[in-house]
Design a protein around this motif. Structure first.
Motif, PDB file in Angstrom:
ATOM      1  N   ASP A 129       0.803  -1.217   0.000  1.00  0.00           N
ATOM      2  CA  ASP A 129       0.000   0.000   0.000  1.00  0.00           C
ATOM      3  C   ASP A 129       0.836   1.268   0.000  1.00  0.00           C
ATOM      4  O   ASP A 129       0.302   2.366  -0.202  1.00  0.00           O
ATOM      5  CB  ASP A 129      -0.968  -0.008   1.184  1.00  0.00           C
ATOM      6  CG  ASP A 129      -2.033  -1.085   1.028  1.00  0.00           C
ATOM      7  OD1 ASP A 129      -2.952  -0.878   0.225  1.00  0.00           O
ATOM      8  OD2 ASP A 129      -1.919  -2.142   1.675  1.00  0.00           O
ATOM      9  N   TYR A 175      -3.498   3.752   5.739  1.00  0.00           N
ATOM     10  CA  TYR A 175      -4.455   4.687   5.136  1.00  0.00           C
ATOM     11  C   TYR A 175      -5.009   5.684   6.154  1.00  0.00           C
ATOM     12  O   TYR A 175      -5.382   6.800   5.783  1.00  0.00           O
ATOM     13  CB  TYR A 175      -5.576   3.922   4.437  1.00  0.00           C
ATOM     14  CG  TYR A 175      -5.097   3.267   3.162  1.00  0.00           C
ATOM     15  CD1 TYR A 175      -4.571   4.036   2.123  1.00  0.00           C
ATOM     16  CD2 TYR A 175      -5.138   1.891   3.003  1.00  0.00           C
ATOM     17  CE1 TYR A 175      -4.113   3.448   0.958  1.00  0.00           C
ATOM     18  CE2 TYR A 175      -4.676   1.285   1.839  1.00  0.00           C
ATOM     19  CZ  TYR A 175      -4.159   2.073   0.819  1.00  0.00           C
ATOM     20  OH  TYR A 175      -3.704   1.483  -0.339  1.00  0.00           O
ATOM     21  N   GLN A 178      -2.524   8.409   6.065  1.00  0.00           N
ATOM     22  CA  GLN A 178      -2.677   9.216   4.863  1.00  0.00           C
ATOM     23  C   GLN A 178      -3.887  10.138   4.969  1.00  0.00           C
ATOM     24  O   GLN A 178      -3.822  11.310   4.582  1.00  0.00           O
ATOM     25  CB  GLN A 178      -2.820   8.309   3.627  1.00  0.00           C
ATOM     26  CG  GLN A 178      -2.893   9.096   2.338  1.00  0.00           C
ATOM     27  CD  GLN A 178      -2.958   8.230   1.092  1.00  0.00           C
ATOM     28  OE1 GLN A 178      -2.205   8.446   0.162  1.00  0.00           O
ATOM     29  NE2 GLN A 178      -3.854   7.257   1.066  1.00  0.00           N
ATOM     30  N   LEU A 358      -6.344   5.536  -2.605  1.00  0.00           N
ATOM     31  CA  LEU A 358      -6.404   4.543  -1.528  1.00  0.00           C
ATOM     32  C   LEU A 358      -6.957   3.243  -2.085  1.00  0.00           C
ATOM     33  O   LEU A 358      -7.384   3.158  -3.228  1.00  0.00           O
ATOM     34  CB  LEU A 358      -7.251   5.057  -0.363  1.00  0.00           C
ATOM     35  CG  LEU A 358      -8.580   5.770  -0.658  1.00  0.00           C
ATOM     36  CD1 LEU A 358      -9.652   4.811  -1.151  1.00  0.00           C
ATOM     37  CD2 LEU A 358      -9.081   6.511   0.567  1.00  0.00           C
ATOM     38  N   THR A 366     -11.994  -1.673   7.152  1.00  0.00           N
ATOM     39  CA  THR A 366     -11.595  -0.818   6.038  1.00  0.00           C
ATOM     40  C   THR A 366     -12.807  -0.132   5.419  1.00  0.00           C
ATOM     41  O   THR A 366     -12.712   0.994   4.942  1.00  0.00           O
ATOM     42  CB  THR A 366     -10.844  -1.636   4.970  1.00  0.00           C
ATOM     43  OG1 THR A 366     -11.626  -2.782   4.614  1.00  0.00           O
ATOM     44  CG2 THR A 366      -9.486  -2.080   5.480  1.00  0.00           C
TER      45      THR A 366
END
Length: 669
Positions: A129, A175, A178, A358, A366
């Motif tokens: 990722d 994520y 991010q 993403l 998720t």
């Protein structure tokens, strides 16, 4: 805990908060009466292009080049690549109108344009990722995404180094970081969902057929636990790869597996159910498969999935007990059939747009984070890319987006978007005059080729089948995305210009982007239909193929209701909707708009015809009947459609979609 400063400091470079001024390239939110506002960005008209073939390059080199393409083309579109051996990208190249310079070695272009980028964001090979995080950072920092080796080879300074920064086993934390640290600084003109990696087939792998279903089975009638003998492979090597495919590949009923138990000389060495944590150590390649409602993994058409088992030394007999059904083809090998590398597609557009990218499966934790991201966007912001093939998959992802007022633009295989979005083209806003037809007591059939919401389908597969010399022999509805007016105007203009009198372009689901209108919040639904109305008028479309949410109780679709249809009626020029339905037994007029459920017979040719004949058994021959039949865009060609038309004798009559709805309305008066 990784601090923001520690992560972003690398090679003397610091990404300082507030140091980057962001714009919304190409976006015009305001529009005049009846006009469509721009939804997707453009980066200007290409006038000269450096062109190179990247089809033989690995994913790492393609990632480097597509992020370079995004940074370079943001200022002025100058880079254009051919991505596959079919050379579809080169077929579109003349339509750009740009002067072209061909280059034999695509990687030479890194040196040519090195001065236009600040350097490289280094991905972590151990954290897939990190490819997405690096792409986001590349857009923010005017950099490319690369490995450390590539940066050294191409003399690129390090802007940020992601190696060792994230936990390989904690995708959610990657994520989350991010979202917290990069998303506030990104352009919110779009959100991108792209898989960080892809699997590539290894050439020269030899497969042994283990078992195959030779009949077309589309139910549970052949379901049973089968014992597969993999002893020949175990005798050759410890590593054994077991692949499941569709034995026919043309009707969407491929191999389905509900449980797997592996035994070496009678001792169990593995046992799992698909979609669980227990499956993960053995699922070598599952990207081309999905997990169904029965905790089964399946793959239809040209897809497949592969399990990897390691036999203990000295194993004489290796067997696999598989709960298996449908049209299966099972093969085995001892050679790793694929390799994993970065997924490079569409990253030029993402980096040029300074958008966040993403990859969050719509189910579980998720999915909750995906909800959080969606909720931070304003209504009608496009989610470009796609979703994972997990238990939620397409339906769960699109539905989550819809619940937050976000439409989906499938674009994960759309190439050179930074060029195509800026090519000027004359798009017709006039609907082609429909042929007249007398209303008789016949069975009127309209054939609709699906997948048009996929802008990559419009760019690639549709161009292939559109060029079939048999196109135009039979009336056909071709779904396309009205959003091509923004992201590929020359593509749309080509289809409009070359359409015959038998070709009708209609909107793919469900207007300006793929969505489930019934899931939209009441306060935001009009925003979507207003957006759709502008694009439909701009592109001359007044019919649509559409989806709505699925019914959790029976796994069917929910029909359009008065609320949804009234919004379409108020804000769009639509005078007919074909709703995804499969059984073809839906015919309603909510808010006065005719909505017909599509009918999806299986197979091609005579089998498809027989499905239609069965569907009309017992019909009232004293009045007309109407069938909206679905054509699988991935398996059919216009030649196949022409063959079907030859088989459809009285009482069938194939008509274009506009004629179809005109007759339907007249029959209801």
């Amino acid at each position: 805990m990784v601090s923001r400063r520690n992560l972003l400091q690398a090679g003397g470079a610091v990404l300082a908060a507030g140091s980057l001024r962001l714009s919304l390239p190409g976006r015009a939110d305001a529009a005049g009466p009846g006009e469509a506002r721009r939804l997707l960005p453009s980066f200007g008209r290409p006038t000269r292009l450096d062109v190179a073939d990247v089809s033989s390059l690995n994913g790492h080199d393609q990632l480097l080049l597509t992020t370079l393409q995004g940074i370079v083309n943001r200022r002025d579109p100058r880079l254009y690549f051919n991505f596959d051996t079919s050379k579809i990208d080169l077929r579109w190249l003349p339509g750009t109108g740009a002067r072209v310079t061909h280059h034999n070695d695509a990687l030479d272009l890194v040196g040519k344009y090195r001065a236009e980028v600040r350097g490289a964001v280094l991905i972590d090979p151990d954290v897939p990722d990190s490819v997405n995080v690096a792409t986001t950072l590349a857009g923010l920092q005017n950099a490319v995404a690369a490995t450390a080796e590539q940066a050294r080879e191409h003399h690129l300074r390090t802007v940020a180094d992601l190696r060792g920064r994230f936990d390989p086993d904690d995708t959610l934390a990657t994520y989350r970081w991010q979202l917290d640290h990069l998303f506030p600084r990104c352009s919110h003109v779009l959100l991108a969902g792209l898989p960080p990696t892809r699997t590539v087939r290894v050439e020269g792998v030899t497969w042994r057929e283990v078992t195959r279903e030779t009949e077309r089975i589309r139910d549970l009638s052949n379901r049973k636990v089968r014992t597969l003998d993999l002893s020949p492979e175990a005798a050759e090597d410890n590593d054994v790869y077991l692949r499941f495919q569709d034995s026919f590949g043309d009707d969407g009923w491929g191999a389905s597996v509900a449980s797997v138990t592996v035994k070496a000389d009678g001792t169990e060495i593995a046992s799992f159910t698909p979609g669980t944590d227990a499956e993960k150590p053995y699922l070598f390649d599952g990207l081309n498969s999905s997990v169904g409602n029965q905790s089964n993994r399946f793959s239809d058409g040209g897809g497949y999935f592969v399990y990897h088992f390691t036999a203990p030394d000295g194993t004489r007999q290796l067997t696999v007990d598989v709960d298996l059904w449908n049209q299966y083809l099972v093969t085995a090998t001892t050679t790793a059939p694929t390799r994993v590398e970065p997924f490079p597609n569409f990253r030029d557009y993402v980096t040029a747009s300074r958008a966040m990218v993403l990859w969050l499966p719509p189910a579980g934790e998720t999915g909750k984070l995906l909800d959080e991201v969606f909720s931070s966007l304003r209504p009608t912001t496009p989610y470009t890319g796609w979703f994972s093939n997990d238990v939620a998959g397409e339906w769960g992802g699109v539905d989550r987006a819809s619940q937050h007022g976000i439409e989906v633009v499938p674009a994960d295989f759309y190439m050179n978007a930074t060029v195509h979005a800026g090519v000027p083209a004359k798009i017709s806003s006039t609907v082609r005059p429909r042929p007249g037809a007398a209303l008789r007591n016949r069975v009127y059939v309209t054939l609709t080729v699906g997948e048009g919401d996929n802008v990559q389908y419009c760019q690639r597969r549709m161009r292939d089948i559109w060029d079939d010399p048999k196109r135009g022999d039979v009336p056909v509805n071709w779904t396309v995305s009205p959003l091509l007016a923004d992201i590929g105007p020359a593509l749309l203009a080509h289809y409009q210009r070359t359409a015959t009198a038998n070709d009708l372009l209609i909107s793919g689901p469900s207007g300006a982007g793929y969505t489930y209108p019934g899931s939209w919040p009441e306060k935001d639904l009009d925003a979507y239909t207003e957006l759709s109305g502008g694009f439909l008028r701009r592109t001359g479309m007044d019919l649509a193929y559409a989806y709505n949410p699925r019914n959790a109780e029976n796994d069917g679709w929910i029909p359009f209701d008065e609320r949804v249809a009234a919004s379409y009626r108020k804000n769009t020029p639509l005078r007919g909707i074909i709703q995804s339905w499969e059984t073809g037994d839906l015919q309603i007029w909510p808010a006065g708009i005719p909505v017909l459920g599509n009918f999806y017979p299986q197979g091609k040719g005579a089998e498809f015809r027989d499905g239609l004949l069965k569907h009309i058994e017992g019909r009232d021959a004293s009045k007309p009947m109407f069938i909206a039949a679905a054509i699988n865009a991935w398996n059919w060609t216009p030649s196949d459609i022409a063959e079907l038309a030859e088989l459809l004798e009285d009482p069938f009559e194939i008509v274009r979609g506009d004629t179809f709805f005109e007759l339907l309305n007249r029959s209801a008066d």
